[in-house]
Motif scaffolding. Structure first.
Motif, PDB file in Angstrom:
ATOM      1  N   LEU A  29      -9.165  -7.347 -10.503  1.00 10.46           N
ATOM      2  CA  LEU A  29     -10.522  -6.865 -10.270  1.00 10.46           C
ATOM      3  C   LEU A  29     -11.094  -6.250 -11.545  1.00 10.46           C
ATOM      4  CD1 LEU A  29     -10.060  -5.042  -6.838  1.00 10.46           C
ATOM      5  CD2 LEU A  29     -11.216  -7.224  -7.274  1.00 10.46           C
ATOM      6  N   PRO A  30     -12.382  -6.520 -11.807  1.00  8.96           N
ATOM      7  CA  PRO A  30     -13.014  -5.938 -13.001  1.00  8.96           C
ATOM      8  C   PRO A  30     -12.963  -4.412 -12.995  1.00  8.96           C
ATOM      9  CG  PRO A  30     -14.576  -7.284 -11.727  1.00  8.96           C
ATOM     10  CD  PRO A  30     -13.257  -7.405 -11.062  1.00  8.96           C
ATOM     11  N   THR A  31     -12.979  -3.828 -11.794  1.00 10.99           N
ATOM     12  CA  THR A  31     -12.919  -2.361 -11.715  1.00 10.99           C
ATOM     13  C   THR A  31     -11.588  -1.828 -12.232  1.00 10.99           C
ATOM     14  OG1 THR A  31     -12.381  -2.793  -9.403  1.00 10.99           O
ATOM     15  CG2 THR A  31     -14.544  -1.858  -9.848  1.00 10.99           C
ATOM     16  N   ILE A  32     -10.540  -2.619 -12.086  1.00 16.30           N
ATOM     17  CA  ILE A  32      -9.239  -2.202 -12.628  1.00 16.30           C
ATOM     18  C   ILE A  32      -9.195  -2.439 -14.133  1.00 16.30           C
ATOM     19  CG2 ILE A  32      -6.769  -2.769 -12.675  1.00 16.30           C
ATOM     20  CD1 ILE A  32      -6.802  -3.074  -9.729  1.00 16.30           C
ATOM     21  N   LEU A  33      -9.651  -3.631 -14.528  1.00 18.97           N
ATOM     22  CA  LEU A  33      -9.618  -3.984 -15.955  1.00 18.97           C
ATOM     23  C   LEU A  33     -10.357  -2.956 -16.803  1.00 18.97           C
ATOM     24  CD1 LEU A  33     -10.284  -7.831 -15.887  1.00 18.97           C
ATOM     25  CD2 LEU A  33      -8.117  -6.629 -16.188  1.00 18.97           C
ATOM     26  N   SER A  34     -11.535  -2.539 -16.304  1.00 17.73           N
ATOM     27  CA  SER A  34     -12.378  -1.673 -17.127  1.00 17.73           C
ATOM     28  C   SER A  34     -11.755  -0.284 -17.298  1.00 17.73           C
ATOM     29  CB  SER A  34     -13.761  -1.559 -16.503  1.00 17.73           C
ATOM     30  OG  SER A  34     -13.653  -0.916 -15.246  1.00 17.73           O
ATOM     31  N   ARG A  35     -10.769   0.049 -16.477  1.00 17.59           N
ATOM     32  CA  ARG A  35     -10.177   1.385 -16.571  1.00 17.59           C
ATOM     33  C   ARG A  35      -8.844   1.388 -17.304  1.00 17.59           C
ATOM     34  NH1 ARG A  35     -13.273   1.230 -12.110  1.00 17.59           N
ATOM     35  NH2 ARG A  35     -14.436   3.092 -11.546  1.00 17.59           N
ATOM     36  N   CYS A  36      -8.429   0.237 -17.795  1.00 18.49           N
ATOM     37  CA  CYS A  36      -7.137   0.163 -18.492  1.00 18.49           C
ATOM     38  C   CYS A  36      -7.327  -0.258 -19.944  1.00 18.49           C
ATOM     39  CB  CYS A  36      -6.236  -0.888 -17.848  1.00 18.49           C
ATOM     40  SG  CYS A  36      -5.748  -0.518 -16.182  1.00 18.49           S
ATOM     41  N   MET A  37      -6.467   0.260 -20.807  1.00 18.85           N
ATOM     42  CA  MET A  37      -6.434  -0.269 -22.157  1.00 18.85           C
ATOM     43  C   MET A  37      -5.562  -1.533 -22.107  1.00 18.85           C
ATOM     44  SD  MET A  37      -5.110   1.641 -25.520  1.00 18.85           S
ATOM     45  CE  MET A  37      -6.586   2.332 -26.220  1.00 18.85           C
ATOM     46  N   ILE A  90       0.831  -1.204   0.000  1.00 19.08           N
ATOM     47  CA  ILE A  90       0.000   0.000   0.000  1.00 19.08           C
ATOM     48  C   ILE A  90       0.869   1.260   0.000  1.00 19.08           C
ATOM     49  CG2 ILE A  90      -0.328   0.166   2.515  1.00 19.08           C
ATOM     50  CD1 ILE A  90      -3.332   0.744   1.757  1.00 19.08           C
ATOM     51  N   GLY A  91       2.013   1.198   0.671  1.00 19.02           N
ATOM     52  CA  GLY A  91       2.917   2.351   0.684  1.00 19.02           C
ATOM     53  C   GLY A  91       3.396   2.710  -0.709  1.00 19.02           C
ATOM     54  N   GLN A  92       3.630   1.682  -1.518  1.00 20.27           N
ATOM     55  CA  GLN A  92       4.077   1.926  -2.896  1.00 20.27           C
ATOM     56  C   GLN A  92       2.978   2.616  -3.711  1.00 20.27           C
ATOM     57  OE1 GLN A  92       5.170  -2.308  -3.414  1.00 20.27           O
ATOM     58  NE2 GLN A  92       7.159  -1.589  -4.174  1.00 20.27           N
ATOM     59  N   LEU A  93       1.745   2.129  -3.511  1.00 16.73           N
ATOM     60  CA  LEU A  93       0.634   2.706  -4.276  1.00 16.73           C
ATOM     61  C   LEU A  93       0.353   4.141  -3.843  1.00 16.73           C
ATOM     62  CD1 LEU A  93      -1.701  -0.386  -4.394  1.00 16.73           C
ATOM     63  CD2 LEU A  93      -0.179   0.464  -6.154  1.00 16.73           C
ATOM     64  N   ARG A  94       0.465   4.390  -2.530  1.00 18.85           N
ATOM     65  CA  ARG A  94       0.251   5.768  -2.050  1.00 18.85           C
ATOM     66  C   ARG A  94       1.303   6.698  -2.642  1.00 18.85           C
ATOM     67  NH1 ARG A  94      -1.465   3.957   3.588  1.00 18.85           N
ATOM     68  NH2 ARG A  94      -3.724   3.845   3.319  1.00 18.85           N
ATOM     69  N   ALA A  95       2.525   6.195  -2.771  1.00 21.96           N
ATOM     70  CA  ALA A  95       3.596   7.017  -3.358  1.00 21.96           C
ATOM     71  C   ALA A  95       3.266   7.364  -4.805  1.00 21.96           C
ATOM     72  CB  ALA A  95       4.929   6.282  -3.267  1.00 21.96           C
ATOM     73  N   VAL A  96       2.721   6.396  -5.529  1.00 20.43           N
ATOM     74  CA  VAL A  96       2.313   6.656  -6.920  1.00 20.43           C
ATOM     75  C   VAL A  96       1.220   7.713  -6.930  1.00 20.43           C
ATOM     76  CG1 VAL A  96       1.234   5.696  -8.990  1.00 20.43           C
ATOM     77  CG2 VAL A  96       2.871   4.325  -7.698  1.00 20.43           C
ATOM     78  N   ALA A 155      -6.788  -7.148  -2.672  1.00 22.34           N
ATOM     79  CA  ALA A 155      -7.995  -6.471  -3.151  1.00 22.34           C
ATOM     80  C   ALA A 155      -8.260  -5.181  -2.384  1.00 22.34           C
ATOM     81  CB  ALA A 155      -9.188  -7.409  -3.055  1.00 22.34           C
ATOM     82  N   ASP A 156      -8.079  -5.193  -1.045  1.00 21.03           N
ATOM     83  CA  ASP A 156      -8.378  -3.973  -0.283  1.00 21.03           C
ATOM     84  C   ASP A 156      -7.378  -2.862  -0.601  1.00 21.03           C
ATOM     85  OD1 ASP A 156      -6.500  -5.637   0.856  1.00 21.03           O
ATOM     86  OD2 ASP A 156      -6.783  -4.828   2.868  1.00 21.03           O
ATOM     87  N   VAL A 157      -6.160  -3.262  -0.968  1.00 17.48           N
ATOM     88  CA  VAL A 157      -5.140  -2.275  -1.308  1.00 17.48           C
ATOM     89  C   VAL A 157      -5.463  -1.607  -2.647  1.00 17.48           C
ATOM     90  CG1 VAL A 157      -2.726  -2.027  -1.974  1.00 17.48           C
ATOM     91  CG2 VAL A 157      -3.330  -3.412   0.021  1.00 17.48           C
ATOM     92  N   SER A 158      -6.071  -2.377  -3.523  1.00 21.95           N
ATOM     93  CA  SER A 158      -6.266  -1.828  -4.869  1.00 21.95           C
ATOM     94  C   SER A 158      -7.279  -0.683  -4.894  1.00 21.95           C
ATOM     95  CB  SER A 158      -6.626  -2.929  -5.859  1.00 21.95           C
ATOM     96  OG  SER A 158      -7.555  -3.797  -5.314  1.00 21.95           O
ATOM     97  N   ASN A 159      -8.002  -0.490  -3.784  1.00 19.30           N
ATOM     98  CA  ASN A 159      -8.907   0.656  -3.753  1.00 19.30           C
ATOM     99  C   ASN A 159      -8.160   1.983  -3.846  1.00 19.30           C
ATOM    100  OD1 ASN A 159     -11.251  -0.775  -3.657  1.00 19.30           O
ATOM    101  ND2 ASN A 159     -11.181  -0.997  -1.433  1.00 19.30           N
ATOM    102  N   VAL A 160      -6.998   2.029  -3.209  1.00 15.72           N
ATOM    103  CA  VAL A 160      -6.156   3.226  -3.298  1.00 15.72           C
ATOM    104  C   VAL A 160      -5.852   3.506  -4.763  1.00 15.72           C
ATOM    105  CG1 VAL A 160      -3.859   4.161  -2.795  1.00 15.72           C
ATOM    106  CG2 VAL A 160      -5.042   2.776  -1.081  1.00 15.72           C
ATOM    107  N   PHE A 161      -5.611   2.425  -5.445  1.00 17.82           N
ATOM    108  CA  PHE A 161      -5.194   2.469  -6.809  1.00 17.82           C
ATOM    109  C   PHE A 161      -6.320   2.923  -7.739  1.00 17.82           C
ATOM    110  CE2 PHE A 161      -3.623   0.077 -10.509  1.00 17.82           C
ATOM    111  CZ  PHE A 161      -2.469   0.795 -10.609  1.00 17.82           C
TER     112      PHE A 161
END
Ligand SMILES: [Zn+2]
Length: 374
Positions: free
Chosen positions: A190-198, A129-135, A160-166
């Motif tokens: 997660l489908p929520t990630i897939l749908s937002r990426c090309m 999660i620290g890495q994602l927050r840095a991004v 999965a819970d970490v990917s919410n930050v993302f």
């Protein structure tokens, strides 16, 4: 120098170059495909092309920017430095507070699953999660050059819970940044990630092409080139780093386990074999499971009676044919779902040895059950 050095998957390279030329670069891209097929390499090349001082839809490899970003070609060194800076015995809180970020240029950020060895249970590398927050914090700063590029390698390791930050970054993407995510396949994201990426799917390279790459690199003995190309299933990166002998031995060991189980040669023998395999600390567990899958798919093909099956383990064809004759396709399917269970157990850090024992036992003919067809 430039994209011409990237081998295979030409359509994908053309699409990326087209996007750069038209200045219509996606804010988030997902690169999927087998390990060693070039996902990270192409992501790094994209970061170079997006910032090259001379070219717009390619990179020269010679300007200062290209050279600095080019240092990402050797990540091991950056990872070692990052871990050393954080200190040898980092605890969980420090790992989040001092996230592992690999950088050789201010506009290009690379995040890999953090290989820190936290105590029990020994955590496998995950994106933290620290890495994602840095991004998230860095993504909204203006780039020094043309575009900020964030490469997140191995997003399938993200909890999965970490990917919410993302998701927040993906929902409101900054205009001057591109996120590139890599994963072996889109199915466990997660489908929520897939749908937002090309999405870009990297196909394995034909065997002859892998052989040519290996010959050009010259890192393997000439006698091993063909076998490495076969065993890597179209991933030149995997093939060139392969310890061919070790892979051959590992697959033989797994085949022995399947043979023992199918013939019901007693649990002590069986567990001695699984014990041997579970002790193999050199090979990541994922590799062991992938080898199981590979051998079982070969068995399925042989069982189906295809005229000229394309075996993943052609060097074991004889043994596989013999085993295929002694098991039913039902048995193979049961073994495959057993490996599925091991794989999901591995994600929850379950004990490897116990998992493998249970699997092997479940495949053995039990007293009273009808014997397997021979
Ligand atoms: Zn350049």
């Amino acid at each position: 120098m430039g994209f011409s050095e990237f081998l295979g998957n030409e359509a994908m390279v053309a699409a990326l170059r087209g996007a750069l030329r038209a200045e219509r670069v996606p804010h988030a891209m997902l690169f999927t495909g087998p390990r060693g097929v070039g996902k990270f390499t192409l992501a790094r090349m994209f970061a170079q092309a997006a910032n090259c001082e001379r070219l717009k839809d390619d990179f020269c490899g010679e300007c200062a920017t290209c050279q600095r970003i080019g240092q990402l070609a050797d990540l091991d060194d950056l990872i070692a430095r990052g871990l050393a800076e954080r200190g040898e015995s980092a605890d969980a809180a420090t790992v989040e507070r001092v996230p592992l970020i690999l950088q050789s240029h201010p506009d290009v950020w690379v995040m890999v699953p953090d290989p820190v060895r936290l105590k029990s249970p020994v955590a496998r590398p995950v994106l933290r999660i620290g890495q994602l927050r840095a991004v998230q914090r860095a993504a909204y700063f203006q780039p020094m050059g043309r575009r900020r590029v964030f490469i997140l390698d191995g997003v399938e390791t993200m909890r999965a819970d970490v990917s919410n930050v993302f998701l927040k970054i993906l929902e409101e993407p900054p205009g001057s940044a591109t996120l590139i995510l890599t994963a072996p396949s889109p199915f466990n994201l997660l489908p929520t990630i897939l749908s937002r990426c090309m999405q870009f799917h990297f196909a394995p390279l034909p065997q002859a092409e892998v052989e040519n790459i290996l010959k050009a690199k010259g890192t393997l003995k000439s006698g091993e080139v063909k076998l490495a190309a076969q065993l890597s299933e179209g991933s030149p990166g995997l093939a060139s780093e392969m310890n061919v002998q070790a892979v051959v031995e590992r697959r033989q060991a797994i085949l022995r386990i399947l043979e023992h189980a199918a013939r019901g040669q007693g649990f002590s023998q069986l567990f001695a074999a699984t014990n041997q395999l579970a002790k193999d600390r050199e090979s990541p567990y994922e590799d062991l499971l992938a080898d199981f899958y590979g051998l079982l798919s070969d068995l399925l093909e042989l069982n189906a009676g295809l005229k000229s099956p394309q075996l993943r383990n052609p060097h074991l064809a004889k043994e596989l044919q013999a085993l295929a004759r002694s098991v039913s396709s039902n048995w193979v399917m049961r073994a495959i779902s057993g490996i599925d269970e091991l794989a999901s157990g591995a994600r929850r850090n379950l004990n490897r040895q116990l998992g493998m024992d249970a699997l092997a036992a479940s495949l053995s003919p039990t007293p009273g059950a009808s014997p397997l067809p021979r």
